[in-house]
Design an enzyme around this catalytic site. Structure first.
Site: not given
Ligand SMILES: [Zn+2]
Length: 490
Positions: A56, A294
């Protein structure tokens, strides 16, 4: 009406080379179910409309290949190895910068080609990834997926892309001055050339003509897809509180270091924190107590309240017996130097009690004193118990001047009484406001504390030993000790 619904729109989107989820994103579909269903039924099947071979252009495969169970499996394995006990989880992805540039390119392109695109609210990749994967990851590690704002356990999944720098390089050509500035001001930009915000600003100030000339417009399919590259887990800090006694006069509260060199072996902090860090699988910790004593002062009675902050703990749930066990481990390891009680998990908001207590709570002491010069008179010793709410003016003691600013402050001795031991020695019991320098009140610190025991008794006095008898702070809550954790009487 929202979304791109015309077949023209469809064909423009398809010509770009979007995966099915990116197609949904760019048509403004916000039904989370649609993003999940695709993964369950069709993730492994390439949608017939799209070319199987191409990754993609918009998500570099993040919403395409990386949503498959076989990929999610790697994240789940990493999470299982990290072994956090949190019942809830929030997952997020950190993305390559190239995705931002590609998104810009797609939006420019769609704005030009589709009049209806300006009405579309594109779903961000991160959001779509969460809808598609979060729940599945959470279920696989038996946790509940929840939103980042309220969740203590955050998992960041790194997504990387081999061509990231290459695709970003056009930005450097267009905005060379800005990059020069970033290179020079390393501190301001943390040495990072590309940040999400910086890139966004640069893209917004790039004209369309510049963009089209220098960048991939519209974006083309990448040679290689993006890939997961490890997870970073982080759990919000937890807090464990309790009270400690200190029985040693050779133990400091916190590690005593001077110019990086240790002055004394061990400390209350280390004896307590080491066990807690190990048990909570936290790499480090922060120790806070209600005031400090202390090195040579013991803390007796019910002890001094403290809290330990444990960042990024893997283990955060403890049943009462585990807390007792941790307490026992601390006490056994301390071999009589300290003793811890009332160990419990607290909420961060409760730390305010410690802070407030430090300022406002009173403490009682027992001081073993010696008369160095002059005659110690019974009537003078007895008269001490009649003195209430004696206000002292204390200049910063000489012994702490090297680390605290010179100041004069008023502190109140609420009450006191003395018991003679013999002609030279006496025990002084006193209750004072928090922050009173008790040793200085006894010996006078060369007149820097006024009045002092020397002026009150009319003799020269020094202090030989000091014990804190009680810290009057009713926090954290009392926990009934079990047989396995006997409390020494003091
Ligand atoms: Zn995609």
């Amino acid at each position: 009406m929202e979304g791109i619904e015309t077949s023209d729109g469809d064909s423009v989107l398809q010509s770009l080379g979007l995966c099915k989820l990116c197609f949904l994103r760019y048509t403004g579909v916000r039904k989370t179910q649609e993003y999940c269903t695709i993964n369950e039924s069709e993730a492994d099947e390439p949608p017939t409309k799209y070319r199987k071979e191409d990754t993609c252009v918009a998500c570099l495969g993040l919403l395409q290949h990386l949503t498959k169970d076989s990929e999610i499996k790697h994240i789940v394995e990493d999470l299982s190895k990290a072994n956090y006990d949190s019942p809830v989880i929030t997952c997020a992805v950190s993305l390559p910068i190239a995705l931002q540039i590609r998104a810009h390119s797609i939006e420019l392109f769609l704005s030009e080609k589709l009049a209806s695109f300006e009405r579309v609210k594109v779903v961000p990749i991160k959001e779509a990834w969460k809808w598609a994967c979060s729940q599945r990851i959470a279920s696989a590690v038996n946790k509940e997926s929840c939103s980042g704002a309220t969740c203590d356990f955050l998992v960041n999944i790194n997504v990387e892309y081999s061509q990231d720098l290459k695709e970003c390089s056009a930005l450097e050509q267009v905005h060379s001055l800005k990059f020069e500035e970033r290179r020079k001001q390393k501190r301001k930009f943390h040495g990072q050339l590309f940040t999400r915000q910086g890139v966004e600003g640069m893209l917004n100030s790039t004209t369309k003509e510049e963009f089209v000339a220098k960048f991939d417009y519209p974006p083309t399919a990448p040679a290689e897809p993006a890939f997961y590259n490890g997870v970073q887990c982080s759990h919000n800090a937890i807090f464990i509180a309790g009270r400690y006694n200190k029985f040693s006069r050779y133990l400091s509260q916190t590690p005593w270091l001077v110019e990086g060199e240790r002055r004394m072996e061990g400390s209350v902090q280390e004896l307590v924190s080491k066990v807690l860090e190990e048990h909570c699988t936290s790499k480090n910790s922060k120790f806070v107590a209600s005031g400090r004593e202390d090195v040579d002062v013991r803390t007796l009675g019910r002890g001094r309240p403290f809290a330990v902050e444990l960042p990024d703990p893997h283990k955060t749930f403890f049943d009462p017996s585990e807390l007792v066990m941790m307490q026992k481990l601390i006490n056994e390891g301390a071999r009589g130097l300290i003793h811890v009680r009332d160990l419990q998990r607290i909420h961060k908001d409760e730390l305010v009690h410690l802070k407030m207590g430090e300022e406002s709570k009173s403490k009682s002491y027992e001081a073993y004193c010696v008369c160095l010069e002059g005659e110690l008179l019974d009537e003078k010793l007895d008269a001490l118990s009649n003195i209430k709410n004696l206000v002292l003016e204390q200049k910063t003691p000489i012994r702490v001047l090297h680390r605290r600013p010179l100041a004069t402050r008023n502190r109140t001795v609420l009450q006191m009484s003395a018991t003679r031991v013999d002609d030279k020695f006496f025990k002084l019991c006193l209750e004072t406001q928090a922050g009173t320098y008790v040793k200085e009140f006894v010996h006078g610190d060369f007149g820097r504390t006024n009045p002092n025991m020397c002026t009150l008794l009319g003799v020269s006095v020094d202090i030989l030993a000091l014990d804190v008898k009680q810290v009057f702070l009713d926090w954290p809550k009392y926990i009934i000790p079990t047989d396995s954790d006997s409390v020494p009487v003091c």
